[in-house]
Design a protein around this motif. Structure first.
Motif, PDB file in Angstrom:
ATOM      1  N   ILE A 161       0.782  -1.090   0.077  1.00 35.20           N
ATOM      2  CA  ILE A 161      -0.078   0.209  -0.069  1.00 35.20           C
ATOM      3  C   ILE A 161       1.075   1.127  -0.096  1.00 35.20           C
ATOM      4  O   ILE A 161       1.757   1.355   0.860  1.00 35.20           O
ATOM      5  CB  ILE A 161      -0.961   0.073   1.198  1.00 35.20           C
ATOM      6  CG1 ILE A 161      -1.780  -1.072   1.281  1.00 35.20           C
ATOM      7  CG2 ILE A 161      -1.642   1.379   1.275  1.00 35.20           C
ATOM      8  CD1 ILE A 161      -3.277  -1.141   1.234  1.00 35.20           C
ATOM      9  N   VAL A 162       1.082   1.928  -1.080  1.00 32.84           N
ATOM     10  CA  VAL A 162       1.860   3.118  -1.269  1.00 32.84           C
ATOM     11  C   VAL A 162       1.639   4.272  -0.412  1.00 32.84           C
ATOM     12  O   VAL A 162       0.185   4.587  -0.328  1.00 32.84           O
ATOM     13  CB  VAL A 162       1.778   3.593  -2.705  1.00 32.84           C
ATOM     14  CG1 VAL A 162       2.692   4.791  -2.876  1.00 32.84           C
ATOM     15  CG2 VAL A 162       2.349   2.450  -3.612  1.00 32.84           C
ATOM     16  N   GLU A 163       2.242   4.683   0.489  1.00 34.74           N
ATOM     17  CA  GLU A 163       2.099   5.868   1.604  1.00 34.74           C
ATOM     18  C   GLU A 163       2.358   6.915   0.744  1.00 34.74           C
ATOM     19  O   GLU A 163       3.361   7.380   0.402  1.00 34.74           O
ATOM     20  CB  GLU A 163       2.864   5.457   2.739  1.00 34.74           C
ATOM     21  CG  GLU A 163       2.666   6.866   3.832  1.00 34.74           C
ATOM     22  CD  GLU A 163       1.499   6.275   4.663  1.00 34.74           C
ATOM     23  OE1 GLU A 163       0.888   7.163   4.902  1.00 34.74           O
ATOM     24  OE2 GLU A 163       1.388   5.166   4.930  1.00 34.74           O
ATOM     25  N   LEU A 164       1.318   7.776   0.503  1.00 31.39           N
ATOM     26  CA  LEU A 164       1.392   9.112  -0.243  1.00 31.39           C
ATOM     27  C   LEU A 164       1.195  10.291   0.882  1.00 31.39           C
ATOM     28  O   LEU A 164       0.080  10.082   1.742  1.00 31.39           O
ATOM     29  CB  LEU A 164       0.457   9.076  -1.408  1.00 31.39           C
ATOM     30  CG  LEU A 164       0.276   8.007  -2.290  1.00 31.39           C
ATOM     31  CD1 LEU A 164      -0.959   8.036  -3.299  1.00 31.39           C
ATOM     32  CD2 LEU A 164       1.517   8.231  -3.377  1.00 31.39           C
ATOM     33  N   PRO A 165       1.928  11.219   0.666  1.00 31.32           N
ATOM     34  CA  PRO A 165       1.748  12.335   1.654  1.00 31.32           C
ATOM     35  C   PRO A 165       0.105  13.182   1.357  1.00 31.32           C
ATOM     36  O   PRO A 165      -0.094  13.233  -0.042  1.00 31.32           O
ATOM     37  CB  PRO A 165       2.747  13.186   1.364  1.00 31.32           C
ATOM     38  CG  PRO A 165       3.384  12.916  -0.036  1.00 31.32           C
ATOM     39  CD  PRO A 165       2.895  11.384  -0.302  1.00 31.32           C
TER      40      PRO A 165
ATOM     41  N   LEU B 118      -4.613   0.032   8.428  1.00 34.06           N
ATOM     42  CA  LEU B 118      -4.437   0.782   7.291  1.00 34.06           C
ATOM     43  C   LEU B 118      -3.313   1.980   7.533  1.00 34.06           C
ATOM     44  O   LEU B 118      -3.416   2.545   8.712  1.00 34.06           O
ATOM     45  CB  LEU B 118      -5.540   1.625   6.921  1.00 34.06           C
ATOM     46  CG  LEU B 118      -6.934   0.601   6.370  1.00 34.06           C
ATOM     47  CD1 LEU B 118      -8.086   1.223   6.667  1.00 34.06           C
ATOM     48  CD2 LEU B 118      -6.688   0.248   4.909  1.00 34.06           C
ATOM     49  N   PRO B 119      -2.325   2.305   6.393  1.00 34.71           N
ATOM     50  CA  PRO B 119      -1.612   3.526   6.503  1.00 34.71           C
ATOM     51  C   PRO B 119      -2.289   4.725   6.643  1.00 34.71           C
ATOM     52  O   PRO B 119      -3.473   4.650   6.124  1.00 34.71           O
ATOM     53  CB  PRO B 119      -0.615   3.500   5.328  1.00 34.71           C
ATOM     54  CG  PRO B 119      -1.221   2.574   4.539  1.00 34.71           C
ATOM     55  CD  PRO B 119      -2.451   1.630   5.161  1.00 34.71           C
ATOM     56  N   ARG B 120      -1.658   5.907   7.168  1.00 30.97           N
ATOM     57  CA  ARG B 120      -2.255   7.139   7.196  1.00 30.97           C
ATOM     58  C   ARG B 120      -3.019   7.694   5.967  1.00 30.97           C
ATOM     59  O   ARG B 120      -4.178   8.068   5.693  1.00 30.97           O
ATOM     60  CB  ARG B 120      -1.277   8.252   7.613  1.00 30.97           C
ATOM     61  CG  ARG B 120      -2.014   9.476   7.920  1.00 30.97           C
ATOM     62  CD  ARG B 120      -0.888  10.546   8.569  1.00 30.97           C
ATOM     63  NE  ARG B 120      -1.523  11.938   8.467  1.00 30.97           N
ATOM     64  CZ  ARG B 120      -2.015  12.707   7.893  1.00 30.97           C
ATOM     65  NH1 ARG B 120      -1.904  12.440   6.477  1.00 30.97           N
ATOM     66  NH2 ARG B 120      -2.608  13.826   7.962  1.00 30.97           N
ATOM     67  N   SER B 121      -2.171   7.488   4.700  1.00 30.62           N
ATOM     68  CA  SER B 121      -2.588   7.812   3.352  1.00 30.62           C
ATOM     69  C   SER B 121      -4.048   7.088   3.212  1.00 30.62           C
ATOM     70  O   SER B 121      -5.010   7.658   2.486  1.00 30.62           O
ATOM     71  CB  SER B 121      -1.523   7.516   2.325  1.00 30.62           C
ATOM     72  OG  SER B 121      -1.286   6.295   2.184  1.00 30.62           O
TER      73      SER B 121
END
Length: 124
Positions: free
Chosen positions: A65-69, A103-106
């Motif tokens: 899961i790509v973490e995008l800002p 789930l990551p923040r993004s």
């Protein structure tokens, strides 16, 4: 939930694209929203449904899961919808507790955006 949204979930489940426990989790989350009076239909929650099912399945399958800002535009949109941000965090906490999918923040931010869109539709 309308028939079209239920069909979306059924197709994802039967095709094997999502885990059954993920489909069950997302169905329960949609039922929570509907119980609060939100209009949960294909038109209002289709993208939310697909996005959440796919993200949770990727996590459980060990996929990336790509973490995008979060950019300023997203932050500005969500600042007007603190309830959507809180709901997204609660959904993420339940997903981690019930499924073991953190789930990551993004992803939580994008979930918040979907929930903000849903909140714009009048409650039934």
């Amino acid at each position: 939930m309308d028939d079209q949204l239920a069909e979306r979930i059924r197709l994802f489940r039967e095709s094997g694209r999502v885990r059954p426990e993920v489909a069950d989790f997302v169905t329960a989350e949609l039922a929570r929203l509907a119980a609060e009076g939100r209009t949960v239909t294909e038109a209002t929650a289709g993208m939310l449904t697909s996005h959440l099912m796919m993200a949770l399945t990727r996590l459980l399958d060990g996929g990336p899961i790509v973490e995008l800002p979060a950019d300023e535009r997203i932050a500005a949109e969500l600042s007007d919808h603190p309830g959507a941000v809180a709901r997204a965090a609660a959904v993420a906490a339940r997903a981690e507790r019930l499924l073991g999918a953190a789930l990551p923040r993004s992803e939580i931010v994008f979930l918040g955006l979907h929930l903000a869109v849903l909140a714009r539709h009048p409650a039934r």
